[in-house]
Design an enzyme around this catalytic site. Structure first.
Site, mmCIF file in Angstrom:
data_model
loop_
_atom_site.group_PDB
_atom_site.id
_atom_site.type_symbol
_atom_site.label_atom_id
_atom_site.label_comp_id
_atom_site.label_asym_id
_atom_site.label_seq_id
_atom_site.Cartn_x
_atom_site.Cartn_y
_atom_site.Cartn_z
ATOM 1 N N HIS A 109 4.924 62.908 10.505
ATOM 2 C CA HIS A 109 4.914 64.030 11.467
ATOM 3 C C HIS A 109 3.973 65.141 11.007
ATOM 4 O O HIS A 109 4.217 66.317 11.266
ATOM 5 C CB HIS A 109 6.335 64.559 11.722
ATOM 6 C CG HIS A 109 7.164 63.585 12.505
ATOM 7 N ND1 HIS A 109 7.082 63.480 13.876
ATOM 8 C CD2 HIS A 109 8.049 62.631 12.104
ATOM 9 C CE1 HIS A 109 7.905 62.515 14.286
ATOM 10 N NE2 HIS A 109 8.497 61.980 13.233
ATOM 11 N N THR A 110 2.928 64.743 10.330
ATOM 12 C CA THR A 110 1.910 65.713 9.905
ATOM 13 C C THR A 110 0.618 65.530 10.713
ATOM 14 O O THR A 110 -0.156 66.476 10.827
ATOM 15 C CB THR A 110 1.571 65.518 8.415
ATOM 16 O OG1 THR A 110 1.381 64.123 8.185
ATOM 17 C CG2 THR A 110 2.684 66.018 7.519
ATOM 18 N N ASP A 120 -2.112 56.306 13.882
ATOM 19 C CA ASP A 120 -1.931 54.873 14.121
ATOM 20 C C ASP A 120 -3.244 54.202 14.521
ATOM 21 O O ASP A 120 -3.605 53.134 14.014
ATOM 22 C CB ASP A 120 -0.878 54.637 15.215
ATOM 23 C CG ASP A 120 0.444 55.301 14.880
ATOM 24 O OD1 ASP A 120 0.626 55.699 13.718
ATOM 25 O OD2 ASP A 120 1.286 55.439 15.785
ATOM 26 N N GLY A 129 8.382 50.210 15.317
ATOM 27 C CA GLY A 129 7.691 51.306 14.628
ATOM 28 C C GLY A 129 6.514 50.861 13.767
ATOM 29 O O GLY A 129 6.094 51.587 12.880
ATOM 30 N N LEU A 130 5.982 49.663 14.019
ATOM 31 C CA LEU A 130 4.824 49.210 13.243
ATOM 32 C C LEU A 130 3.539 49.259 14.086
ATOM 33 O O LEU A 130 2.548 48.617 13.770
ATOM 34 C CB LEU A 130 5.074 47.814 12.665
ATOM 35 C CG LEU A 130 6.309 47.710 11.751
ATOM 36 C CD1 LEU A 130 6.482 46.282 11.233
ATOM 37 C CD2 LEU A 130 6.226 48.682 10.570
ATOM 38 N N SER A 131 3.599 50.031 15.160
ATOM 39 C CA SER A 131 2.401 50.353 15.950
ATOM 40 C C SER A 131 1.751 49.193 16.669
ATOM 41 O O SER A 131 0.525 49.049 16.679
ATOM 42 C CB SER A 131 1.341 51.030 15.076
ATOM 43 O OG SER A 131 1.623 52.369 14.987
ATOM 44 N N SER A 132 2.575 48.374 17.311
ATOM 45 C CA SER A 132 1.987 47.305 18.129
ATOM 46 C C SER A 132 1.189 47.924 19.280
ATOM 47 O O SER A 132 0.165 47.365 19.689
ATOM 48 C CB SER A 132 3.069 46.370 18.662
ATOM 49 O OG SER A 132 4.064 47.096 19.330
ATOM 50 N N SER A 133 1.605 49.079 19.767
ATOM 51 C CA SER A 133 0.889 49.660 20.908
ATOM 52 C C SER A 133 -0.504 50.143 20.508
ATOM 53 O O SER A 133 -1.466 49.907 21.233
ATOM 54 C CB SER A 133 1.695 50.775 21.570
ATOM 55 O OG SER A 133 2.310 51.576 20.616
ATOM 56 N N GLY A 147 8.212 47.253 19.098
ATOM 57 C CA GLY A 147 9.241 48.285 19.248
ATOM 58 C C GLY A 147 10.009 48.584 17.976
ATOM 59 O O GLY A 147 11.122 49.097 18.026
HETATM 60 C C1 GLA Z 1 4.206 57.976 15.581
HETATM 61 C C2 GLA Z 1 2.911 58.562 16.137
HETATM 62 C C3 GLA Z 1 1.999 59.017 15.017
HETATM 63 C C4 GLA Z 1 2.745 59.924 14.037
HETATM 64 C C5 GLA Z 1 4.078 59.321 13.625
HETATM 65 C C6 GLA Z 1 4.914 60.272 12.799
HETATM 66 O O1 GLA Z 1 3.927 56.807 14.886
HETATM 67 O O2 GLA Z 1 2.249 57.597 16.941
HETATM 68 O O3 GLA Z 1 0.873 59.653 15.563
HETATM 69 O O4 GLA Z 1 2.921 61.199 14.585
HETATM 70 O O5 GLA Z 1 4.845 58.921 14.739
HETATM 71 O O6 GLA Z 1 4.321 60.534 11.578
#
Ligand code: GLA
Length: 383
Positions: A34-35, A171, A123-127, A121
């Site tokens: 969240h930075t 991401d 949290g490993l950024s499939s999108s 879904g």
């Molecule tokens: C999600 C968002 C990122 C980032 C994280 C938290 O993955 O897509 O941009 O903000 O949350 O660090």
């Protein structure tokens, strides 16, 4: 896997044989949560799990996409790209194509097959991987130039403005720029980055709580607003500042009484997390792994208590990991409210670690956790 995707594509779209194949990896963030949308520091790595996309240019101006995991097909005209509230996954490739057109890039029609093995879904950024793969595929079939950093930014814009999720840049950035064996230290204000090697004897282990991240959309946007509220208060004393990166811990100490208690906690997390990322990068470069692990633990505590984006299952997963001696560090990763923890584990005890997590988490929650391991991998590319 790659050959069979080409074959599937040929069967599905009756290809003439000129198929382009691209891949884009999932990601995990080691520290710096969240930075990114606060202009801060992050340290993600690309994973061996990937989206693979096959595509071929057509002679018309139609885009046809088949998503294997969804068993769904969409098609639309390049002249009419609209958000689809019924087929949500399609908005990621659509958004990217929309933004490419916005940029004035000439595109031709294309058939696309989306495949791959990134767990969806969790949290490993499939999108982000779907977005980046789309951009890369279009770049190959329509032959235009776009640097990896610009590609990441275009994909982020697609997600912000077309899909409607106000994510930061992390991401898409790691997905485009990841490098085998390395984590990527990114300064989200300047978009400068450096590779930081991860020791070979360390594995990255992601433990999925099985808790769906339903809250993450609305709460994510709320956290962003709270940070913006903080910036507005600091701006009264520090005219011209744009984000929390421009606020030091001593500015914060001097002005914190002007912030609401909630905003105070949010800002404290962001400012301290930025410091932790810098320290973590220093520690990693010096080979001080236990220091790195300690910072991961502090990051989790701050996300739990100050940013309030953890959940009991994530906390439990971190607690179980913490009692295993070969685990260097453990914390929640990504937006939070469920999804995965990230753990750095000594390679020779990874199996035992996974068994310990499985047994402990199952016993206390009744949920059998999925566990994934990876080394840091390369960013997106043509196969
Ligand atoms: C999600 C968002 C990122 C980032 C994280 C938290 O993955 O897509 O941009 O903000 O949350 O660090």
């Amino acid at each position: 896997m790659h050959d069979s995707i080409k074959e599937k594509f040929s069967r599905l779209f009756k290809s003439s044989g000129d198929i382009v194949l691209v891949r884009a990896p999932g990601r995990v963030n080691l520290i710096g949560e969240h930075t990114d949308y606060n202009g801060g520091f992050v340290l993600p790595a690309a994973l061996r799990y990937e989206i693979v996309m096959a595509g071929e240019r057509t002679t018309n101006s139609k885009v046809s996409i088949y998503a294997e995991s969804m068993k769904e097909h969409v098609s639309f005209s390049l002249d009419k790209i609209e958000y689809d509230k019924d087929v949500l996954w399609a908005n990621y490739p659509k958004g990217v194509i929309f933004m490419l057109k916005e940029r004035g890039i000439e595109l031709g029609g294309v058939n696309i097959l989306i495949s791959g093995d990134i767990p969806i879904g969790v949290g490993l950024s499939s999108s982000a991987a779907i977005e980046v793969a789309t951009a890369l595929l279009l770049k190959e079939v329509s032959r235009f130039c776009l640097s990896p950093v610009d590609m990441a930014k275009l994909c982020q814009r697609a997600e912000n403005e077309f899909v409607g999720v106000r994510c930061g840049l992390m991401d898409q950035f790691i997905c485009c720029l990841g490098k085998r064996g390395n984590a990527l230290f990114i300064d989200c204000s300047t978009e400068e980055y450096e590779f930081v090697p991860l020791p070979e004897k360390i594995n990255i282990v992601m433990c999925n709580t099985g808790v769906s991240r339903e809250l993450s959309g609305s709460e994510y946007n709320r956290r962003r607003e709270e940070c913006e509220e903080g910036v507005a208060v600091f701006r009264r004393a520090m005219p011209g500042i744009e984000n929390l990166r421009q606020v030091s811990l001593s500015d914060f100490e001097g002005l914190k009484t002007h912030l609401s208690p909630t905003v105070q906690k949010r800002c404290e997390h962001v400012l301290s997390e930025n410091e932790r990322v810098l320290e973590a990068v220093r520690a990693l470069r010096k080979g001080e792994l236990s220091q790195f692990g300690r910072l991961m633990g502090e990051s989790h505590t701050s996300l739990r208590d100050k940013y309030e984006v953890s959940c009991p299952e994530l906390d439990l997963m971190v607690e179980i990991a913490g009692s295993f001696s070969g685990c260097i560090g453990s914390r929640m990763t990504g937006a939070g409210f469920g999804g995965c923890t990230v753990n750095l584990v000594e390679q020779e005890v990874v199996r035992q670690f996974m068994e310990k997590i499985r047994e402990g988490y199952l016993r206390r929650t009744g949920i059998e956790p999925e566990i994934y391991t990876s080394e840091p991998c390369d960013g997106a590319g043509v196969v």
